[in-house]
Motif scaffolding. Sequence first.
Motif, PDB file in Angstrom:
ATOM      1  N   UNK A 107       9.584   6.859  -2.548  1.00  0.00           N
ATOM      2  CA  UNK A 107       8.261   7.099  -1.982  1.00  0.00           C
ATOM      3  C   UNK A 107       7.758   8.484  -2.375  1.00  0.00           C
ATOM      4  N   UNK A 142       0.804  -1.212   0.000  1.00  0.00           N
ATOM      5  CA  UNK A 142       0.000   0.000   0.000  1.00  0.00           C
ATOM      6  C   UNK A 142       0.839   1.265   0.000  1.00  0.00           C
ATOM      7  N   UNK A 143       1.774   1.344   0.948  1.00  0.00           N
ATOM      8  CA  UNK A 143       2.552   2.583   1.022  1.00  0.00           C
ATOM      9  C   UNK A 143       3.492   2.663  -0.162  1.00  0.00           C
ATOM     10  N   UNK A 144       3.542   3.843  -0.776  1.00  0.00           N
ATOM     11  CA  UNK A 144       4.437   3.979  -1.921  1.00  0.00           C
ATOM     12  C   UNK A 144       5.869   3.630  -1.533  1.00  0.00           C
ATOM     13  N   UNK A 145       6.511   2.864  -2.386  1.00  0.00           N
ATOM     14  CA  UNK A 145       7.934   2.540  -2.245  1.00  0.00           C
ATOM     15  C   UNK A 145       8.288   1.720  -1.006  1.00  0.00           C
ATOM     16  N   UNK A 200      16.015  -2.460  -0.176  1.00  0.00           N
ATOM     17  CA  UNK A 200      17.267  -1.805   0.198  1.00  0.00           C
ATOM     18  C   UNK A 200      17.787  -2.370   1.502  1.00  0.00           C
ATOM     19  N   UNK A 238      10.429  -1.107  -2.132  1.00  0.00           N
ATOM     20  CA  UNK A 238      11.806  -0.653  -2.389  1.00  0.00           C
ATOM     21  C   UNK A 238      12.589  -0.534  -1.093  1.00  0.00           C
ATOM     22  N   UNK A 239      11.903  -0.020  -0.075  1.00  0.00           N
ATOM     23  CA  UNK A 239      12.579   0.174   1.212  1.00  0.00           C
ATOM     24  C   UNK A 239      13.069  -1.157   1.764  1.00  0.00           C
ATOM     25  N   UNK A 276      16.066   4.158   3.494  1.00  0.00           N
ATOM     26  CA  UNK A 276      15.972   3.364   2.290  1.00  0.00           C
ATOM     27  C   UNK A 276      14.687   3.713   1.545  1.00  0.00           C
ATOM     28  N   UNK A 277      14.816   4.001   0.256  1.00  0.00           N
ATOM     29  CA  UNK A 277      13.671   4.204  -0.633  1.00  0.00           C
ATOM     30  C   UNK A 277      12.776   5.384  -0.271  1.00  0.00           C
TER      31      UNK A 277
END
Lengths: 509, 373
Positions: free
Chosen positions: B219, A146-149, A156, A152-153, B214-215
């Motif tokens: 976002x 749901x939360x953008x990125x 990482x 990706x987080x 990170x990221x």
Amino acid sequence: MFDVLSKGFKSARLALTGKTELTEANLAPALREVRTSLIQADVELGVIKRFLARVQERSLGDIVPLKGPTGQKVKVTPQDWFIKACYDELVELMGPVDASLGLDGQPAVIMMVGLQGSGKTTTTGKLAKRLLAEGRKPLLVAADIYRPAAVDQLRTVGRKVGVPVFSIKGMKPVQLSKLAMTQARNVGRDVVIIDTAGRLAIDDSLMQEVVEIKSAVQPDNILFVVDAMIGQDAVRTAAEFDRRLDFTGFVLTKLDGDARGGAALSIKEVTGKPVKFLGRGEALDQLEEFRPEGLAQRILGFGDIVGLMQDFEKHVDHAEAEKSTEKMLQGRFTYADFVKQLTMVRKMGPLKELMARMPGISGMMDMIPQEALDDAELDRTMAIIGSMTNQERAEPDLLSNQPGRLRRVAQGCGRTIDDVRALHNRFLQARQMMKGFGDLMGNPTALAQAQRMMQGGGGFGGMPGMGGMPGFPPMGGDAPARPSLTRDEKLAKRKARKAKKKARKKNRR
Amino acid sequence: MEDEQTVQTSMEVESPAADQELPVAWLGGGLGVLVLAVVLVVAARGRGRAQSAAPLLEQTEAPSGVDVEAPGPPTAGLAGRLREALGRSRGALQARFDELFGRAIDDSMFEELEETLLAADAGLPTTERILAPLREQARQGEADPSVLRGELRRTILQLLESSHRPLEPRPDLWVVLVVGVNGSGKTTTIGKLAARLVSEGRRVLLAAGDTYRAAAAEQLEVWAERSGADIVRHNEGADPGAVVYDALEAAAARGHDVVIIDTAGRLQTRKPLMDQLSKVRRVISKKVPDGPHETLLVVDGTMGQNAMSQARQFNEATPLTGVVVTKLDGTAKGGMVLGLAAELALPVKLIGIGEQVDDLRDFEPAAFVEALC
């Protein structure tokens, strides 16, 4: 952390000064002080009420023993007795500790849940790193779609820790989690950590989703991740998550701030679930185990010597430290020793935090000027030392004997000569003080003596210039209390040993 | 010979104890060093280089002297949406007030009133301040609970309005710096704010100043796309100052009239990170002399008394113009809004009451009070 609580307990203690017995009437002001501090520390009101009732009951109900286990007379003041009751109740409130994770599943599954922004992803990374160090092979699952990125987080984080991350774009978390199990078996990963999306406890559909993930993967562990700074709502949120998921434990995050820790006290009390870990800082190795006794002692202003020791174990080179202790007590301590030691010790955290954990010192934090605990100021101090030559650092007396050196040091670090002189004088004074401390104990056995002084709970009590400090109540904490020999006893023992040796020599002849 | 053996055994008995003595021996070194460190630092401080922390109220009170426009009647829409969003528990809070003010006025009523406010995270000093006029009235013989409830509302409203200043975007270049602790909702707030400004016809540029987490930039990028704003970002680990510099350059070159700067989350106790904020500020004021025009602190609405500490310490590091309280749609009751106003005179400018883009609302004291009690 916990400053507010410590202050409250200190005022409570003061409120009982001079009282010869504990009655409901004279207990009331002390309890009020504790109540105020608990409120300010964000402990939930219901929890506060129950806690105070139990402390009162314990304080009034118990009979104060006047004799210790070995028959000697023990003098317990009502103050100490009250603090002991608080300590016992605090430990009860927070414990028992069970930092273990269920890791028997094939693969074992850990599910991370919590509110938005509580620190789930960072904690997931820390947990992965910890498991990796234990020889496990974690797989991270990016179930926050749901939360953008968010994915990706986690990727990482996974890259930093060196752990694979499983995610499939557009796939619903429930299905994704199920697939992750298969994936883990296929590629030989033995722990699956599912990083779910942050959600409010009142968000029905999202709560339903985690329930479905739970029934789909049957996790061995469900960890509720909660921001240590959370307010009165901690309890309701935690209770709701617990009702839906029956989580196995919780993780308190962001403890490196000045959180008052009330949530830690409340959640355990209300859900009955243990604190599994504490998270501090963003570095991925900062996940600590929780020690209620240590926390309780810190809250009551007694420092946390065991926790501090555990940290020392990790960060400090034993041999080096021992050598420098000896030098310190003999008055041969140098700037070089100071820098070397301090560099190791500072890895453990900010100065203020460390001092708060020292028994004795923590009780008088108020008396130490706040600036004295300023790490930035310490950096500047280190800079002055950094401008000395190696020779000066090894032989501080050079600076005293050849004052011209002071000017050069001052120029080197951009400070005035007075600054440097003040520092140097202070260093000499401190060194003298340490030596005095060493002499006091009789040098040959200085180390052993130092140990006993500390284990006797006295800490640096006798240290000149540091003032007195509150005594320890007789508590069943985890500070290893060993019966300490008095100086005379020690001498007598030594004498006996010598006499024996003499006798032996005689016999040989 | 026999004696030799006795000695031997007695040695053996002693040695484990000696082993145990070791840890504390080196521990003493560590502790000693700490004490020494403090002593030396005191020496350095003793030179009278006391740094004066920026007084908080001085900065925040000045703006509050500006005439605050009397807020018109709250739009029914907002109060309604607020009540709905704050819903479940807020309703419970109101029901609680209904019950309390339906009773006779006595000590236990005041006690429970106090607890109700405390349970809403209003904090002890604020709660006492709010209840003082009520207690005074009761003491003077006021026996009608509904009068007291009116007084409660009036007191809270006055409290909020005295520090209230709405968010007013400047028509020409408007630079907004957004700060806060980790996980408070900075990036989401920026996304929503950007969407709103774009819909009002502004040309918005986002600066991805969180180069740490990170990221974080990704976002923000998603939000830029969603809202129709542009974005300037560097790689992870880049200098936030450089990102800000580039963003302001880009804004001048491409004609953006709003620049919103995201920053990495930082706990207020982390001195070096807080210092970094002043650097970001310096970069801004070099390019835009009167900027940043707004410095908004984003606070998680579920936080307790720590919110005060956050506001206080961020304000010291970088003077704040206002606060955004997020996640007020949880079961949180946002009593901290009262605390911020009462203890710090900091205006709450925006509140987040839901996941939707338009759930970031202007804070209106009257509507808030109506929804609260």
